[in-house]
Every structure is written in C-alpha cells, then in structure tokens.
Motif scaffolding. Structure first.
Motif, short mmCIF file in Angstrom:
data_model
loop_
_atom_site.label_atom_id
_atom_site.label_comp_id
_atom_site.label_asym_id
_atom_site.label_seq_id
_atom_site.Cartn_x
_atom_site.Cartn_y
_atom_site.Cartn_z
N TYR A 136 -8.20 8.20 -0.92
CA TYR A 136 -7.72 8.17 -2.30
C TYR A 136 -6.86 6.94 -2.53
O TYR A 136 -5.94 6.66 -1.76
N ARG A 137 -7.17 6.20 -3.58
CA ARG A 137 -6.35 5.03 -3.91
C ARG A 137 -6.21 4.90 -5.41
O ARG A 137 -7.20 5.03 -6.14
N ARG A 138 -4.98 4.64 -5.85
CA ARG A 138 -4.80 4.36 -7.27
C ARG A 138 -5.31 2.94 -7.50
O ARG A 138 -4.90 2.01 -6.83
N ASP A 139 -6.21 2.82 -8.44
CA ASP A 139 -6.88 1.53 -8.62
C ASP A 139 -7.50 1.51 -10.01
O ASP A 139 -7.65 2.56 -10.64
N SER A 140 -7.87 0.34 -10.46
CA SER A 140 -8.61 0.25 -11.71
C SER A 140 -9.98 0.89 -11.48
O SER A 140 -10.48 0.93 -10.37
N SER A 200 0.82 -1.21 0.00
CA SER A 200 0.00 0.00 0.00
C SER A 200 0.85 1.26 0.00
O SER A 200 0.39 2.34 -0.36
N ARG A 201 2.14 1.15 0.38
CA ARG A 201 3.02 2.32 0.38
C ARG A 201 3.53 2.67 -1.02
O ARG A 201 4.07 3.74 -1.23
N SER A 202 3.38 1.75 -1.93
CA SER A 202 3.96 1.98 -3.25
C SER A 202 3.22 3.10 -3.98
O SER A 202 2.00 3.24 -3.84
N PRO A 203 3.96 3.90 -4.76
CA PRO A 203 3.30 4.96 -5.54
C PRO A 203 2.39 4.39 -6.62
O PRO A 203 1.65 5.14 -7.26
N ASN A 204 2.44 3.09 -6.79
CA ASN A 204 1.48 2.47 -7.70
C ASN A 204 0.09 2.37 -7.04
O ASN A 204 -0.92 2.29 -7.73
N ASP A 205 0.06 2.40 -5.71
CA ASP A 205 -1.21 2.26 -4.98
C ASP A 205 -1.67 3.55 -4.31
O ASP A 205 -2.86 3.74 -4.09
#
Ligand code: PHE
Length: 410
Positions: A128-132, A87-92
């Motif tokens: 806020y979450r990066r997600d599909s 969850s720490r990744s900038p992808n998430d």
C-alpha cells in the motif's frame, strides 16, 4: 493455502490520530488478487515461483498469506530505512497508528523470515502506498520479495569473494527469470540504484516495445540485516530482490490500465488462465450493453454457429482461409460473396454484437420440439447505442433468423 481474510475493520480504521487509512483502501484489503489462480497477478506469481523451483528445487520457501498490517519497525527499521526517509512520512505511507502501517513493500518481511533460518524464500502480497492515481499507479499493488542466503563454501568453491559471488548469482537468477517470462531473446541491462537494505544495489531493465523498462530492484543484502536476524548470519552472505507484479503483468499481457486488475469484470478475467504466459489483453467497450432476447423453435438444421454468423458475420476460426461462411450453412469463396446480400455477408449486427448466448432451452414433452432462447448483447466500442437503432437491428435479426435459418420465432 488458507486465504488471509481482511483484518477486522476496527483494527485498521482505528480512529487513532495517526490513522490515515480510508474506507476505500480498507475495502481493498483481503481481495488477494495474488491468490486467485487465473488472475493475471497470480499467473505471473506462479510463473516466477515455478522458475525458482525448477532452477533450485526445494530451496525457496514461498509465503503468500502474510498479513499486510505490519509494525513500522519491520517495515522500516529492520530494513535500515533512515529515520528521516520520505517513505516514512504519512504523506507516503498508510498508518494504522503511530507504530503500525500497511506494509509499503514486501521487504517488511525480510527480517522475520530470515529469523526462521530458511536459505531462500519468496514472499508475495499486497502493498500500500499513498500516491497519485493514473493508468500505472494504484494505491494498492502486489510485490514479490526474494531472498537467497549463501554459506562460505559456496563462494569459496567459486573462487570469489562473498559480495562478488552474491552479486553474480543474483544477476544470473534474475536474468533467467526475465528470459522465462519475456522470452529467451529479451534484452536486459543493469542500472546502479540505491536501497537502504542492499549494497551494492541495482535495477533490472528490459527492452520491451522499443523502450527500456524498469522491472525490479535488488542487491546484495546489507550485512547487518543478516547479522541481526539469520542464525549464524555473520558468516553468511545474501541477495534480495523486490518486484512489482502489476508492472510485469501489464508489460507481459499488454494490459493498458492498472484498474483493470481490480475490475472483477468477466470480460477481463476470462482472458487469463493459470499457466498461460502468452495471453494478450484485448480491450472491450466501456459503454453500456443492451440485451435483447429471442426465442424460437429450432429446426433440425439449426446450429448456434449459423446463428452467430447471421447476427455478427463471424467466420470459422482460421481454417477457412480464403473462404468465408457467407450465406448461412454454405461455404462460399471470397469472389462469390459480392453477390450476397450485405446482411448475410457481414452479419446483421456486425461489431455492434458483443455476445450471443443461449440462456434457455427446453423440449416440449408432447411435440418433442425444442425451443431455444438466445440473448444478444449489443454494445459499441465507440459510443452509447440508442434504443431506436438497437430495436431496428433486432427486427432485422428476427427477420433474418426466420427467413435464413428456417426457425419458427415464438
Ligand atoms: N523494497 C524495494 C521497493 O519496494 C525493492 C527491493 C527489494 C530492492 C529488495 C532491493 C532489495 O522498491
């Protein structure tokens, strides 16, 4: 309550090499759906607040306006999220800079609120979450965090150890909440789960429309979080939960697509009202509307209901069971309706008419005659309508109005 505004643009879109917040995401900040009283997100929030307030008056302090830009420290470290957790990744997660994020859960506020020393609190906000993106996922959604701290006399009085007591209290509180939202007969089950900040951890599932649905995560708070933050925390025990308000609202109100919450469309918003947990969403068309205006001098017998009926074939709500307002102004039995002209029986526009609204009315000072202008909105649920068919319908409406309603078209 003061409405938290969006932070200045430059504070979020920093240009920092670690910044991965887009303009699109920034544009959502400060919308605060959870603060708009009749918005379904806020309706659910308030129902949960009311439940906890009724259960334990005054115990839970509520926080609705905490800022979504938080330190990575409070979002992750203070709730024991391991350094290498995905969850720490900038992808998430959205980073404002290397040390600052858009909170990805309301658990980001656990530690700071524990430090204030309240024995109970509820925090609601946008996360806020990066997600599909699909019908149930959106990069911004709303969570509520709940925390309750117990003192030794409470578990001693119950004859239980601190963890057993907190677990029992947690499950009772959340099952009660589920019954309040979904009805006294809702079936609940507990599933073991893992969160870095609780132990033991659980997910609550409810049986709804034939399947088990996860509605929240929770557990007994990791003792080190209490030790490090709560006044005299090492002698205390606590539970915590976090739930997604969109998920609950979609289930409760039958809302099929998460984007509807953000649409701002009146046809969506007017279906919900503060305090009403019984609303069920009715879908409306995605196709474009076509508006036709029509002005006429009204006669003394004219009523708006008669007009609507002529245009759409609308019936009196419920109370006319077995009978229909068929011919304008006359109550007819079902059996007699077969003799009526189809236009009058079914309404000229039928389901292609979405709305009939009075947009203007004035009374002539000399003649004292009143002129009304109505706007008819035509829209299909299935397709785009052509100009030709709408013009033909509108011509028939005009004929019907002057013939049946005895008004004088202008
Ligand atoms: N923060 C967790 C999530 O976003 C939910 C949670 C909160 C779980 C508090 C346990 C306790 O999924």
């Amino acid at each position: 309550a003061p409405v938290p505004a969006a932070p200045p643009r430059s504070e979020v879109l920093t240009g920092d090499p670690a910044n991965n917040v887009t303009d699109y995401i920034y544009s959502k900040m400060g919308t605060n759906l959870h603060l708009q009283p009749d918005h379904p997100i806020c309706v659910i929030k308030q129902a949960i607040y009311n439940y906890f307030q009724a259960n334990q008056p005054g115990l839970f302090k509520t926080f609705d306006g905490l800022h979504p830009v938080v330190s990575a420290h409070s979002n992750f470290d203070e709730v024991l999220v391991p350094k290498d957790h995905v969850s720490r990744s900038p992808n998430d997660t959205y980073y404002v800079n290397a040390d600052t994020v858009l909170r990805c859960h309301t658990s980001a506020h656990q530690a700071e609120l524990l430090r204030l020393g309240h024995p109970g609190f509820l925090v609601t906000g946008d996360v806020y979450r990066r997600d599909s993106i699909d019908a149930t996922h959106y990069p911004v959604f709303h969570q509520m965090e709940g925390v309750r701290v117990f003192s030794p006399d409470e578990w001693t009085a119950a004859g239980l150890g601190p963890t057993e007591f907190a677990e029992r209290e947690l499950k009772a509180a959340l099952e009660g909440m589920a019954r309040t939202l979904f009805g006294a007969n809702i079936e609940c089950r507990w599933v073991d789960a893992y969160f870095p900040f609780t132990n033991p951890s659980f997910e609550l599932e409810i049986f709804f429309n034939g399947k088990w649905l996860e509605v929240l995560g929770c557990g007994v708070m990791e003792q080190v979080i209490l030790d490090a933050n709560y006044p005299d925390g090492s002698g205390k025990k606590a539970w915590a939960f976090g739930l997604g308000l969109e998920r609950l609202a979609m289930v409760l109100f039958d809302i099929p697509d998460i984007r509807l919450f953000w649409s701002g469309d009146e046809r969506f918003l007017r279906q919900f009202k503060a305090g009403d947990l019984k609303a069920k969403f009715k879908s409306y068309s995605k196709f474009p509307p076509c508006y036709k205006d029509m002005a006429f001098w009204v006669s003394p017998e004219f009523t708006e209901n008669n007009l609507c009926e002529l245009v759409r074939g609308e019936r009196g709500a419920g109370e006319w069971e077995g009978t229909h307002y068929g011919r304008v102004g006359a109550l007819v039995k079902e059996s007699d309706m077969l003799h009526l002209d189809d236009d009058v029986r079914m309404g000229i526009g039928g389901d292609l008419v979405e709305e009939v609204t009075l947009i203007d009315s004035f009374t002539h000072p000399k003649t004292q005659r009143t002129s009304n202008c109505f706007r008819i909105t035509y829209r299909s649920m299935e397709r785009s309508l052509t100009d030709d068919e709408i013009n033909a319908l509108q011509d028939r409406v005009r004929e019907g109005v002057s013939g049946e309603l005895k008004v004088e078209l202008r």
